[in-house]
Scaffold this active site. Structure first.
Site, PDB file in Angstrom:
ATOM      1  CE  LYS A   3      -0.347 -13.068  -5.102  1.00 60.23           C
ATOM      2  NZ  LYS A   3      -0.354 -13.097  -3.522  1.00 60.23           N
ATOM      3  CB  ALA A  46       0.017 -18.893  -1.011  1.00 61.94           C
ATOM      4  CG  ASP A  47      -3.744 -13.097  -2.245  1.00 60.83           C
ATOM      5  OD1 ASP A  47      -2.960 -12.375  -2.558  1.00 60.83           O
ATOM      6  OD2 ASP A  47      -4.885 -13.083  -1.699  1.00 60.83           O
ATOM      7  CB  THR A  48      -3.233 -14.393   3.354  1.00 59.39           C
ATOM      8  OG1 THR A  48      -2.300 -15.694   3.114  1.00 59.39           O
ATOM      9  CG2 THR A  48      -3.922 -14.599   4.546  1.00 59.39           C
TER      10      THR A  48
END
Length: 192
Positions: A52, A69-71
């Site tokens: 991203k 960010a990625d959760t």
């Protein structure tokens, strides 16, 4: 201060940065989030966050800091965002009465120097036992539909969480403490 760009469409990440009073712009990434099941959960979160941030940084020319960010939620397997109410029900039933991990990968890229730092944070979340009625009532709110693991700790699902071990903001979607350390130590940016 360099112009910060949040490479995320997440309203929760936007709210967290706004809460710090940090000036930033939002520029969503166009990547298709594909999970490589051969990677560990932290590696998946880091890779998606990096993709991203890299996608957005490639579109910029100038003195920008891009944060991606990625959760993801993990309990025996990766739980992404539910496709529908049935999948949300299955996820919440799986998490009911259990301890699961929330992992947020994040990437910071300096567009001018090309410096890149990728890291992650893990928080253990303890869910109370959920009745079918509680799960169905929660799903009716539509709150779980755009969230990894089918819940948002900052909303009505806070009623499900008996405790956490780690960074609360990580569960919301951005590990503020660790991000602040990375920005200060590697990019000479102090968020205070």
């Amino acid at each position: 201060m360099k112009q910060m760009i949040l490479a995320s469409a997440s309203p929760r990440r936007r709210e967290l940065l706004q809460g710090l009073g940090v000036p930033f712009e939002v520029m969503s990434s166009d990547i298709e989030e594909k999970i490589n099941t051969e990677l560990s959960a932290p590696e998946i979160a880091k890779e998606l966050a990096y993709q991203k941030a890299k996608d957005v940084s490639n579109k910029l020319d100038g003195d920008y800091i891009v944060i991606g960010a990625d959760t993801i939620v993990e309990y025996n397997r990766i739980l992404g965002k539910p496709k529908d109410a049935d999948e949300a029900y299955q996820m919440l039933k799986l998490l009911s009465g259990k301890i699961h991990r929330v992992i947020t990968g994040f990437a910071v890229i300096d567009c001018r120097t090309k410096k890149e730092i990728v890291d992650f944070e893990v928080t253990n979340v303890y869910f109370n036992h959920l009745s079918d009625e509680e799960i169905n009532r929660y799903i009716e709110t539509k709150e779980p539909m755009d969230k990894a693991g089918a819940y948002g700790i900052q909303g009505k699902a806070s009623l499900f969480v008996s405790k956490i071990e780690g960074d609360y903001f990580n569960v919301v979607g951005l590990p503020i403490f660790k991000l602040g350390v990375v920005l200060r130590n590697h990019f000479d940016i102090n968020l205070l």
